[in-house]
Design an enzyme around this catalytic site. Structure first.
Site, PDB file in Angstrom:
ATOM      1  N   LEU A   1       0.833  -1.201   0.000  1.00 30.01           N
ATOM      2  CA  LEU A   1       0.000   0.000   0.000  1.00 30.01           C
ATOM      3  C   LEU A   1       0.866   1.248   0.000  1.00 30.01           C
ATOM      4  O   LEU A   1       1.809   1.348   0.795  1.00 30.01           O
ATOM      5  CB  LEU A   1      -0.899  -0.003   1.242  1.00 30.01           C
ATOM      6  CG  LEU A   1      -1.601   1.313   1.604  1.00 30.01           C
ATOM      7  CD1 LEU A   1      -2.609   1.704   0.528  1.00 30.01           C
ATOM      8  CD2 LEU A   1      -2.281   1.200   2.968  1.00 30.01           C
ATOM      9  N   SER A   2       0.537   2.227  -0.854  1.00 29.38           N
ATOM     10  CA  SER A   2       1.157   3.546  -0.852  1.00 29.38           C
ATOM     11  C   SER A   2       2.671   3.443  -1.047  1.00 29.38           C
ATOM     12  O   SER A   2       3.113   2.965  -2.089  1.00 29.38           O
ATOM     13  CB  SER A   2       0.782   4.281   0.436  1.00 29.38           C
ATOM     14  OG  SER A   2       1.110   5.634   0.355  1.00 29.38           O
ATOM     15  N   ALA A   3       3.476   3.870  -0.061  1.00 32.51           N
ATOM     16  CA  ALA A   3       4.920   3.703  -0.200  1.00 32.51           C
ATOM     17  C   ALA A   3       5.269   2.223  -0.355  1.00 32.51           C
ATOM     18  O   ALA A   3       6.196   1.863  -1.091  1.00 32.51           O
ATOM     19  CB  ALA A   3       5.628   4.296   1.009  1.00 32.51           C
TER      20      ALA A   3
END
Length: 519
Positions: free
Chosen positions: A151-153
């Protein structure tokens, strides 16, 4: 101001900027019973922590999934909350959950934008690779079924790992992430990629992916890409840029083979010349920045809603698991079940599981002409109804009857199937029926175009009630079964549908045939 002081000041400013742009507050930590820390997994140049989740009694030869949390999250905040532990238990695979340390990044983000961390055999990328090597050795993992998601980074680092190690990872899932080598500095990451969004050509993105392992000549990983359409932290255009990067790396067109809406969310599948899905995208309508979940106890529900784990009535981890063909990998139940104890002398009940080596679906025009074999069986399931291409789909299920006692006569049968996904309401126009054939519909027991119109021993012998989730069991029917001879069922709507409306049904242990018999 001295040069060293200037550098320290700018580092502090940029760290605050990154934290402001990606403030993934952790959901309350919940101890997972079998989430354990592992030490001594290699030189660990990225200074990461390693955790893993291994279902009790997991046998050798199972898959492995690496799951990377978002900023300020932890391994313990990303296992149950996203549903990954649920599918690990249900389908039989292990999880490795790397964890960032604040000493590396004050916001707890994986450093996906730094060349020293996102490049092959360097920094954090190498640390994750060493975790995979340790887990594979400890658990006797199937090396051909190692995957990564985040997720995300963590999603951006997932893209980096797929590019750096196509020899390790067969596929992955990028959630609210960014393309590989979108940035090489923190400012570039925060401004150019996350806020503005870089717009490169597919070939340019593909070249960046290939630069991760320039000498690689094998297949590139398949990729499932997810993004909220209202994401204010990582610009939603990154979904398109990721799609372009990985379709180009895989050598497939940017025109989707499938374009549909599932639970209100646009879903597209990009396939190779053989019709095999290599890339898929999910644009989650109205969702902000986070991981899609669908809390509940249903067969397709998962997770716990919280900060950046968002309830949108769709479980991303399940869909990613299906795209990577993780479902059906569980070592139990046995693919060749034995008869249950007989309730009285001379009678018995036997439950058979769909033979996935012989099932599939076929499609044709409304008049039955130009039949072809469907190509999404391994990822989406068995299709019935009218697809987005205007063609009518029929599903084939095959059952091995060798466990039926010699001389047994089947007195009743019931088919149970499980919903995977769908669009529209096909039941508004027609009934879903099952036809049977002792042996095989077509010239072989594998799915062929001839299966679409081949005659049945018992046409439309049973019906299944309308459903949009869960399972349905058919009305009773009475097939002629010869023990040891396959029994095939063909599911179809009893008239051509005029509009797009279809179901995808799950395979394997989610499709069963119960036979009652006497001796």
């Amino acid at each position: 101001m001295h040069v060293r002081t200037q550098r320290a000041w700018w580092a502090a400013v940029l760290t605050l900027l990154a934290a402001a742009l990606l403030p993934l507050a952790p959901s309350p930590a919940r101890a997972a019973a079998t989430l354990t820390q592992v030490t001594g997994f290699g030189s660990n140049p990225g200074n990461l922590l390693m955790y893993r989740y291994v279902p009790d009694g997991l046998p050798a030869g199972r898959p492995l999934v690496v799951a990377l949390h978002g900023c300020t999250q932890s391994a313990a905040a990303y296992d149950d909350e996203t549903g990954w532990t649920t599918w690990a238990e249900r389908y039989g695979f292990a999880l490795v959950l790397p964890q960032q340390q604040s000493a590396n990044n004050s916001s707890g983000c994986f450093n996906w934008f730094l060349p020293g961390d996102h490049s092959r055999d360097q920094g954090e990328a190498l640390s994750v690779r060493q975790m995979v090597a340790r887990a594979t050795a400890d658990l006797a993992t199937d090396p051909a079924r190692v995957y990564v998601t985040g997720l995300s980074a963590g999603g951006a680092m997932t893209a980096a790992l797929l590019a750096d190690y196509p020899d390790v990872f067969a596929g992955g899932g990028v959630v609210a992430g960014l393309p590989y080598r979108c940035a090489s500095t923190q400012v570039q990451a925060s401004v150019d990629c996350m806020s503005t969004g870089r717009d490169l050509t597919p070939a340019q993105w593909g070249d960046l992916a290939r630069s991760g392992h320039p000498s690689w000549t094998g297949p590139w990983p398949k990729v499932s890409i997810w993004h909220g359409s209202s994401d204010a932290l990582v610009k939603p255009s990154n979904l398109t840029e990721l799609m372009e990067q990985w379709t180009d790396a895989n050598g497939v067109p940017q025109t989707p083979a499938v374009s549909e809406t599932v639970a209100g969310h646009p879903h597209k599948v990009y396939a190779d010349a053989n019709g095999q899905p290599r890339v898929e995208t999910w644009s989650i309508t109205g969702m902000g920045h986070g991981q899609p979940v669908d809390p509940g106890s249903g067969a397709e529900q998962c997770g716990t809603a919280g900060a950046y784990v968002l309830d949108v009535n769709l479980c991303a981890s399940l869909r990613i698991a299906k795209f990577l063909s993780l479902e059906g990998t569980s070592p139990s139940p046995s693919p060749s079940p034995s008869p249950s104890p007989s309730p009285s002398p001379g009678t018995g009940t036997l439950t058979l599981t769909d033979d996935t080596t012989r099932d599939g679906y076929v499609k044709a025009d409304a008049d039955g002409t130009s039949p072809t074999v469907g190509t999404l069986t391994g990822t989406l399931g068995l299709a019935v109804g009218r697809g987005t291409d205007g063609r009518q789909n029929r599903a084939l299920l095959s059952f091995d009857t060798s466990a039926l006692p010699t001389g047994a006569t089947v007195t009743a049968a019931r088919l149970t199937v499980t919903h995977a996904s769908g669009s529209g309401n096909p039941f508004a126009e027609a009934r879903l029926t099952a036809s049977t054939r002792t042996g095989c519909f077509g010239p072989t027991c594998t799915t062929t175009p001839e299966d679409y119109a081949a005659p049945a021993d018992s046409p439309d012998t049973a019906t299944l009630a309308a459903f949009t989730s869960g399972t349905r069991t058919s009305t009773d029917f009475h097939p002629t079964v010869t023990p040891g001879t396959p029994l095939q069922l063909r599911l179809a709507f009893d008239r051509p549908l005029s509009t797009t409306a279809y179901l995808f049904l799950q395979r394997g242990t989610a499709a069963t045939l119960t036979l009652e018999y006497r001796l």
